[in-house]
Design a protein around this motif. Sequence first.
Motif: not given
Length: 497
Positions: A26-33, A35-37, A170-173, A205-211
């Motif tokens: 679940a958290l690893a999927g944030c890598s996609s988030g 890029g989407m930011c 992520v794009p939706m929000i 938002v992308s910074g949170v996803g990176l962490l």
Amino acid sequence: MFGKKKEQSVETNGIVYRRAKTWRVALAGCSSGIGMCFYVLLGLASYVANEGYGIATAVVGIILTATRILDGVTDPIIAIIIDKMNTRFGKIRILMVAGWLIESLAVLIMYCWASGKGHGIVLFVLLYCLYVIGYTMCNVTAQIVPAMLANDPKQRPMVGVWSTAYNYLVPMILNIVITVILLPKYGNVYSVEMLAASCIVCVAVSGVGLLLCSIAVSDIDKPENFVGVASKKKAEPVKVKDMWELVKSNRALQTFIVAASSDKIASQTASQAVVTTMLFGIIIGNMQLGTILSVIGMLPSIIFAFIGAKYAGKHGNKEAMVTWTYVCITVAAVLVVLFIFIDPTLIATTLPMMIVYVLLTLVLNGAKMCVTMSSNAMMADIIDYELDRSGKFIPAAVTGTYSFIDKLVSSFSAAIATGLVALIGYRHTMPQPTDPSTPAIFWMTMSMYFGLPLIGWVCTLCAMRETPLSKEKMEEVQKSIQEKKQAEVEKVIEEMK
């Protein structure tokens, strides 16, 4: 490869598959988030170039196309560095953080600190090129994460579910924040100040996803997890010729490039801010309501990802892509007919039409999500297919080779959008939500928003007929890899005696 104590495993048909804990997936999927930011933010690049740097619409399209080509060229270069690099701290986290810092700095200067200050085309191009370098480092590294997490055919699509969910959520929000909150605050105009505010939100938002992603991959980001099954005692370093060999000999990658690239150029053209502005702001007649309706239609569609993952786990990623692509084609065709035979403004003003639009959008977005999810899982399959074919575990080279070709093709999406918009009169200005609707705007929007994706889906169906990656073939691949690894272990034990 991959320590048994920290990783889970399951045996099926004599094959021991690697699995990852759900929270890590679940958290690893944030890598996609992440890029989407930046994808959402750079979707506004044509506006910041025009408003903040005084660059004409047609010129903006040329610049964005050229920088997209640069993005593709940097992919194989970064991929070679990734596959060669192997520190005692791993490679994923180091490169993702470095890439994020570079791209964040570039967009903050581009959107916030230099925009509207009288700077021209030279600075804009330099900043965009800097962004491309950082984005490539972060994105190519992120693309190897799914293959590292798991190879279980039942879990691998679920890895894609999380990535796909972030790709949509992520794009939706962010689009809600930008169009429903920020845009009205700045008078419904994409001004310099409005674009700067959008930049700050996207970077944060992308910074949170990176962490979160860094936490998730800490268990697999280790040097011993990046080795292949080649018989040589020391693996040869990755070279450019390895990428050429991939394109020339890996049939699975060839067909995947055709399928994914055709979809990408179509979807990226359709999602350009100029196109969505014409659809929701001008044709439907209410930019904010149009965005809200899209969100309502998208939220439940995440359920489709879980349905699609179960389907892919049972029938394989190839069949899943074909099935859901047919659904996309059917629903998109129905939506085109709907727009042609009704007054589009009824979508925003009457409840029955609003419900019909939301339901159709729900099904279309759900089917798109399933196609994307299957596509992500298939890329991980291709990495394993290459490991079995050549004995080399080169995930970055595989994803980098695909990205290079994909971006060369899709680099024309911005030019296509701005060029076609210029044909209907927007030569020196960009479409605004307050512009009146005309037949030219309507048909051009239908062609870009629905017509191009339909062509892309047809290309996907043709490519999937030729790919070797059926469910049965992947079982053979995983069994072969397992046997080769076991043979290497036995060889080492024998040499130690």
